[in-house]
Design an enzyme around this catalytic site. Structure first.
Site, PDB file in Angstrom:
ATOM      1  N   LYS A  89       0.855  -1.191   0.000  1.00  0.00           N
ATOM      2  CA  LYS A  89       0.000   0.000   0.000  1.00  0.00           C
ATOM      3  C   LYS A  89       0.886   1.235   0.000  1.00  0.00           C
ATOM      4  CE  LYS A  89      -3.181   2.597   2.987  1.00  0.00           C
ATOM      5  NZ  LYS A  89      -3.867   2.614   4.302  1.00  0.00           N
ATOM      6  N   LYS A 119     -10.371  13.084   7.591  1.00  0.00           N
ATOM      7  CA  LYS A 119      -9.838  12.833   8.921  1.00  0.00           C
ATOM      8  C   LYS A 119      -9.788  14.137   9.715  1.00  0.00           C
ATOM      9  CE  LYS A 119      -6.620   9.179   7.460  1.00  0.00           C
ATOM     10  NZ  LYS A 119      -7.081   8.071   8.298  1.00  0.00           N
ATOM     11  N   ASP A 139       1.409   6.465   5.593  1.00  0.00           N
ATOM     12  CA  ASP A 139       0.438   5.525   5.038  1.00  0.00           C
ATOM     13  C   ASP A 139       0.963   4.787   3.815  1.00  0.00           C
ATOM     14  OD1 ASP A 139      -1.976   4.362   5.669  1.00  0.00           O
ATOM     15  OD2 ASP A 139      -3.166   5.696   4.404  1.00  0.00           O
ATOM     16  N   ASP A 149     -12.217   7.021   3.341  1.00  0.00           N
ATOM     17  CA  ASP A 149     -11.026   6.826   4.171  1.00  0.00           C
ATOM     18  C   ASP A 149     -10.661   5.351   4.298  1.00  0.00           C
ATOM     19  OD1 ASP A 149      -8.883   7.730   5.674  1.00  0.00           O
ATOM     20  OD2 ASP A 149      -9.996   7.712   7.560  1.00  0.00           O
ATOM     21  N   GLU A 196      -9.494   3.590   1.913  1.00  0.00           N
ATOM     22  CA  GLU A 196      -8.949   3.585   0.552  1.00  0.00           C
ATOM     23  C   GLU A 196      -7.846   2.564   0.357  1.00  0.00           C
ATOM     24  OE1 GLU A 196      -5.701   4.988   2.583  1.00  0.00           O
ATOM     25  OE2 GLU A 196      -7.768   5.599   2.882  1.00  0.00           O
ATOM     26  N   ARG A 236      -7.545  -0.570   1.087  1.00  0.00           N
ATOM     27  CA  ARG A 236      -7.992  -1.868   0.554  1.00  0.00           C
ATOM     28  C   ARG A 236      -8.396  -1.746  -0.916  1.00  0.00           C
ATOM     29  NH1 ARG A 236     -12.481  -2.018   5.127  1.00  0.00           N
ATOM     30  NH2 ARG A 236     -10.733  -0.918   6.084  1.00  0.00           N
TER      31      ARG A 236
END
Length: 428
Positions: free
Chosen positions: A193, A205, A216, A275, A277, A279
């Site tokens: 990811k 967020k 992330d 949010d 996202e 996956r």
């Protein structure tokens, strides 16, 4: 100042330091006092390393008898975002291996710790490609799909998550093929990811939750660091790396709640939370990995807060429908001293994000995705892996990043997981 010599001792410190003092000092050196099991001793070393860093020790020389794991534990905890390559290893047979591990750790950590202005989808793909090509210039080939090319090729998750940014999304496919044979089988595929910044999109967020979202892309950094480490350790099998890179931002071109995405395998997904996202982009990466025919597929992602709530910040969560492969990964993690813990995943977890309009939703329409959020996310991913999940393992990287230093780890990225995944590649 010159390097402080640091040694280990199984004896208690002199009485004036206190019987339970973790570290004692003389004019030229520090002594870390150990007791208990091997795991207790590793934790004591990590705490001592953080203590030495906190009192301003700039560089150290490890002296006398240290095992590889003891040196590695000290290095991981003493090394910070601002202080690197300030450790002199014990001169023994472990020196070269430690240097390789340290190089991979620094690459992984520094990539995650960089600002989201520096590391965006294309630069993430470039940094990884350049580093791995340097390690194996004759064995690495690179292909990228950027922006509208993703939509045209059917990689709908990466495209839609990233289309709200002016910096386009990217799918990196890196082929490590040491034999040079174009027909060589792919032994393993890695999927990471690579959300280089996550605002949450229209499911925005809070500011404090957004502050650390440069991390992330920790999954992409972790699988890349692991592949680099395995290459340095002599990997002689073909491995493909897929990084799913995007910025999840808000604009007039961003994807929206209520949208329905159709993936290359025909799966339709309703967006109930922009949010959730990670996956969505990993689904594309897993489909691409499945096309390689690899017998082992590992994906890694800073995917859910639910995994952090379940395990805290020191264990990664481990998921698999193939319990034999999952157990192998857990064994590798134990051998490499990188804590993981299995969380539940069954076929019925695919049903935990229902939609009246599509085959599935990408989450449940409630804060954090509701109860069992980490397992539900893994269930979503399992819809996109081949062979009913045989040979697939999902790592939810709960221990990838600390916004502030702990008593065992510095602030920032940890690189935890690179040794486990590298081991899996070498054993594949």
């Amino acid at each position: 100042m010159s390097s402080l010599q640091v040694r280990l001792s199984a004896s208690n410190p002199d009485s004036h330091w206190g019987s339970k003092a973790p570290v004692s000092f003389d004019s030229q050196s520090a002594t870390i006092h150990l007791s208990g099991s091997d795991k207790d001793q590793i934790r004591s070393i990590r705490k001592a390393a953080r203590l030495l860093d906190s009192i301003g020790i700039e560089s150290v020389q490890l002296t006398d008898d240290w095992s590889l794991e003891q040196q590695w534990a000290f290095a991981g905890s003493f090394t910070t975002a601002k202080k690197q390559n300030h450790i002199q290893w014990v001169s023994d047979a472990n020196q070269d291996k430690l240097s390789q591990m340290y190089q991979a750790m620094l690459f992984t950590r520094n990539l995650v710790n960089r600002t989201p202005e520096d590391i965006y989808p294309q630069s993430l793909a470039n940094e990884v490609s350049q580093w791995l090509s340097t390690l194996a210039p004759q064995a690495v080939t690179v292909k990228t799909l950027v922006g509208e090319e993703l939509q045209q090729a059917g990689w709908t998750g990466i495209y839609n998550v990233g289309r709200g940014s002016s910096r386009p999304p990217v799918l990196l496919e890196l082929d490590y093929n040491p034999s040079g044979d174009a027909n060589a089988p792919v032994a393993a595929a890695l999927v990471g990811k690579g959300i280089t910044f996550d605002s949450g999109g229209y499911s925005i967020k809070a500011s404090e939750g957004m502050l650390t979202m440069k991390c992330d892309m920790g999954g992409a950094a972790t699988v890349s660091g692991a592949l680099g480490l395995a290459i340095m350790q002599g990997l002689n099998k073909r491995v493909k790396l897929f990084l799913c890179c995007a910025e999840n931002l808000i604009s007039g071109h961003a994807y929206k709640l209520g949208d329905i995405l159709t993936y290359k395998n025909g799966m339709t997904v309703e967006i109930v939370n922009t949010d959730a996202e990670g996956r969505l982009v990993l689904a594309d990466g897993l489909l691409a990995a499945g096309e390689t025919g690899a017998g082992l597929i590992i994906d890694a992602a800073t995917l859910t807060g639910a995994a952090v709530m379940a395990l805290g910040g020191e264990y990664h969560a481990l998921f698999g429908l193939d319990h034999q492969t999952q157990q192998k990964m857990q064994t590798y993690a134990e051998q490499e001293m990188e804590p993981v813990w299995p969380l539940p995943l069954e076929n019925w977890h695919q049903e935990m994000c229902p939609s009246p309009y599509a085959d599935t939703a990408n989450s449940r329409p409630m804060k954090g995705g509701g109860a069992g959020g980490a397992s539900n996310a893994a269930g979503f991913l399992s819809r996109f892996v081949p062979n009913q999940g045989q040979g697939w393992v999902h790592m939810d990287l709960a221990a990838a990043f600390n916004n502030t230093a702990t008593n065992t780890m510095p602030a920032g990225a940890t690189a935890q997981g690179i040794r486990t995944i590298a081991r899996a590649l070498l054993e594949a």
